[in-house]
Write a protein that holds these residues in place. Structure first.
Motif, mmCIF file in Angstrom:
data_model
loop_
_atom_site.group_PDB
_atom_site.id
_atom_site.type_symbol
_atom_site.label_atom_id
_atom_site.label_comp_id
_atom_site.label_asym_id
_atom_site.label_seq_id
_atom_site.Cartn_x
_atom_site.Cartn_y
_atom_site.Cartn_z
ATOM 1 N N SER A 119 0.632 -1.207 0.093
ATOM 2 C CA SER A 119 -0.218 0.116 -0.014
ATOM 3 C C SER A 119 0.870 1.261 0.050
ATOM 4 O O SER A 119 1.900 1.393 0.850
ATOM 5 N N ARG B 112 -3.301 2.791 5.393
ATOM 6 C CA ARG B 112 -3.226 1.310 5.151
ATOM 7 C C ARG B 112 -2.087 0.419 5.647
ATOM 8 O O ARG B 112 -2.475 -0.747 5.792
ATOM 9 N N ASN C 234 -2.617 -2.852 7.668
ATOM 10 C CA ASN C 234 -2.089 -4.206 7.096
ATOM 11 C C ASN C 234 -1.504 -4.763 8.371
ATOM 12 O O ASN C 234 -1.583 -6.100 8.727
#
Length: 281
Positions: A235, A240, A244
């Motif tokens: 990403s 993000r 993750n």
């Protein structure tokens, strides 16, 4: 820069004893001119495993980010890969990658694709074994190798690959291939672990995300982690990236993991290693 204390990333011990963070950051399709900034962001978020490749043309940016981070080299695991068109000159190709990265050694070096039509991957492997013996690489492995490619390579190899990086996500799991690798002591690493986003829309995934107060991506990554698979989501967005990493804190029950496994549909998103022959040059 220090890794956030609240994030504990599990590790996988490879067949030569080297430990690799199970959750890494993939640099595939990260634009070269933005790579340093983005990888610095990944390191700041807590990633200590960065996956790049000569074919991505962003090794220099990865190296610049490592240098700028101030993180001790031994705390960062770096993977790069041999271009398809350079299988006949693996030694020089590796030195070019190492110099682009600005590193004395690379943690993991992979043959990017078998390109069986060339018939050169065994030759490349023998060159990589020499680099490994000279301590320029901590572990060597392959990527996109199907069962028959492994069957060709292993009789000629002195070293069993440490890793096979292949496309795996809920809709395309390659279960037989993954099982073969594990039976040989080869760790399985998943690229495109979220099916390029398509798998996040599955009702099962969204339901589990709601149950755990997690994102669909965190649920899918937790599924990978529960199987012992190394995973390298990508990403370019800082939020993000952190999300993750948070997948390491999501624990699915065996029954829930099995529900995700039932999403298999044979939906490959990348190239077919049996025929892929792009030079990457």
């Amino acid at each position: 820069m220090s890794q956030p204390q609240e994030i504990t990333i599990p590790t996988v011990t490879l067949n030569n004893g080297v430990q690799i963070p199970q959750l890494g950051f993939g640099a595939f399709q990260v634009p070269p001119e933005e790579t340093q900034r983005i990888v610095e962001g990944a390191l700041e978020a807590g990633y200590r495993h960065i996956d790049t490749a000569a074919a991505y043309r962003n090794e220099a940016g990865v190296g610049a980010a490592i240098a700028a981070s101030g993180i001790p080299r031994g705390e960062i695991f770096i993977t790069t890969k041999l271009r398809n068109g350079e299988q006949g000159m693996a030694h020089q190709a590796f030195q070019n990658s190492r110099q682009a990265l600005g590193l004395d050694y690379v943690d993991l070096y992979l043959i990017h694709w078998p390109v069986p039509a060339q018939g050169l991957f065994t030759e490349a492997w023998k060159d990589m074994e020499k680099l490994y013996a000279n301590n320029q690489i901590r572990a060597i492995g392959v990527s996109n190798f199907l069962a028959d490619h492994l069957d060709t390579l292993l009789p000629a190899a002195d070293i069993v690959p440490a890793v096979n990086q292949i496309e795996i996500h809920p809709a395309f799991q390659q279960q037989e291939l993954a099982a073969k690798n594990r039976s040989l002591g080869i760790a399985v690493e998943a690229y495109s672990p979220l099916g390029q986003g398509a798998d996040l829309a599955a009702a099962t995934v969204k339901s589990l995300a709601a149950k755990y107060g997690a994102t669909p991506a965190q649920v899918v990554l937790a599924w990978h982690l529960s199987q012992g698979t190394i995973v390298i989501p990508k990403s370019v967005q800082a939020a993000r990236m952190r999300e993750n990493l948070g997948s390491a804190a999501v624990s699915l029950t065996p029954a829930e993991a099995a529900e995700i496994t039932e999403l298999e549909s044979g939906a490959r998103t990348g190239g077919d290693p049996a025929v892929a022959a792009h030079s990457q040059m």
